[in-house]
Design an enzyme around this catalytic site. Sequence first.
Site, mmCIF file in Angstrom:
data_model
loop_
_atom_site.group_PDB
_atom_site.id
_atom_site.type_symbol
_atom_site.label_atom_id
_atom_site.label_comp_id
_atom_site.label_asym_id
_atom_site.label_seq_id
_atom_site.Cartn_x
_atom_site.Cartn_y
_atom_site.Cartn_z
ATOM 1 N N ASP A 1 -9.750 3.308 5.768
ATOM 2 C CA ASP A 1 -8.599 3.265 6.671
ATOM 3 C C ASP A 1 -8.972 4.024 7.929
ATOM 4 O O ASP A 1 -8.990 5.249 7.953
ATOM 5 C CB ASP A 1 -7.393 3.899 5.968
ATOM 6 C CG ASP A 1 -6.151 3.966 6.849
ATOM 7 O OD1 ASP A 1 -6.215 3.566 8.027
ATOM 8 O OD2 ASP A 1 -5.111 4.436 6.346
ATOM 9 N N ASP B 1 0.860 -1.184 0.000
ATOM 10 C CA ASP B 1 0.000 0.000 0.000
ATOM 11 C C ASP B 1 0.890 1.225 0.000
ATOM 12 O O ASP B 1 1.935 1.254 0.643
ATOM 13 C CB ASP B 1 -0.950 0.000 1.193
ATOM 14 C CG ASP B 1 -0.247 -0.082 2.536
ATOM 15 O OD1 ASP B 1 0.078 0.982 3.104
ATOM 16 O OD2 ASP B 1 -0.017 -1.199 3.035
ATOM 17 N N GLU C 1 -8.021 4.366 11.868
ATOM 18 C CA GLU C 1 -6.936 4.018 12.783
ATOM 19 C C GLU C 1 -6.614 5.198 13.686
ATOM 20 O O GLU C 1 -7.353 6.171 13.740
ATOM 21 C CB GLU C 1 -5.701 3.605 11.980
ATOM 22 C CG GLU C 1 -5.219 4.691 11.012
ATOM 23 C CD GLU C 1 -3.906 4.337 10.324
ATOM 24 O OE1 GLU C 1 -2.872 4.395 11.023
ATOM 25 O OE2 GLU C 1 -3.929 4.006 9.117
#
Length: 279
Positions: free
Chosen positions: A167, A78, A169
């Site tokens: 994503d 990624d 986090e």
Amino acid sequence: MRRPIAVASSHSRLLRAGIVLAASLLLPSLAAAPASAGGDDGPSVRGTASMGGGVLAHEGVRGRPAAGTRVVQTEGVDVSSHQGNVAWTTLWNSGVKWAYVKATEGTSYRNPYYAQQYNGSYDVGMVRGAYHFATPDTAGGAAQADYFVDNGGGWSKDGSTLPGVLDIEYNPYGATCYGRTADQMVDWIRAFLDRYKVRTGRDAVIYTSTNWWQQCTGDYSGFGDRNPLWIARYASTVGPLPAGWSFHTMWQYTSSGPTVGDHDLFNGGLDRVVQLANG
């Protein structure tokens, strides 16, 4: 908004420079981490966050899968703007067969290298997709899903396009859970996922770490039956998973720095990667 930073005296600047130099000499592995990895203060500019940066800052070590774990798994990477123009042919020749590219963050940031990274990975034969770095303190989940889809996060059933990734986090800019309660965070995530499904017809992948998920969602278990899990853990094994998932689809096992991106394993052969792409 972050508070303005006061102009430091020359003495203070020299002192801080000396501390940074000493840290880079004593802790080379940490000094090598990308600037976006953050730390307690995080990056200073919105948009500079990269997938796993918070994991590296909070959970710390770079991992390597235990011997034998790669037998039925497929290597991937990624990348974000920190990698710039990526040498995709080199990665392909090293065994990397799939990739995720950061497309957006919040509702105002687009990766300036997106076209080279997204199209370049496809051109060498990789199955690729896009990810969105969530900032739940700046805009709602549905609004961020729309921004993502409108700026590279769409999906088409061509066997080469993976579903988009949320994503979610550690906050690289401030409070770990973005100032939200566990219930508020779950509601925000649900709004993003529902909107992405409406816009694309696909269930988005969720990228997170178990520790963050437990802390910021109360270990909510309601997404495991529909959203594939991409777990971040820099160790020799995947370790415990967040509630609701009995297995992971992808595993980010190391954050290698700004040159080559983060490395990942897909939990299955390349045919399974293509199967996920096709839905």
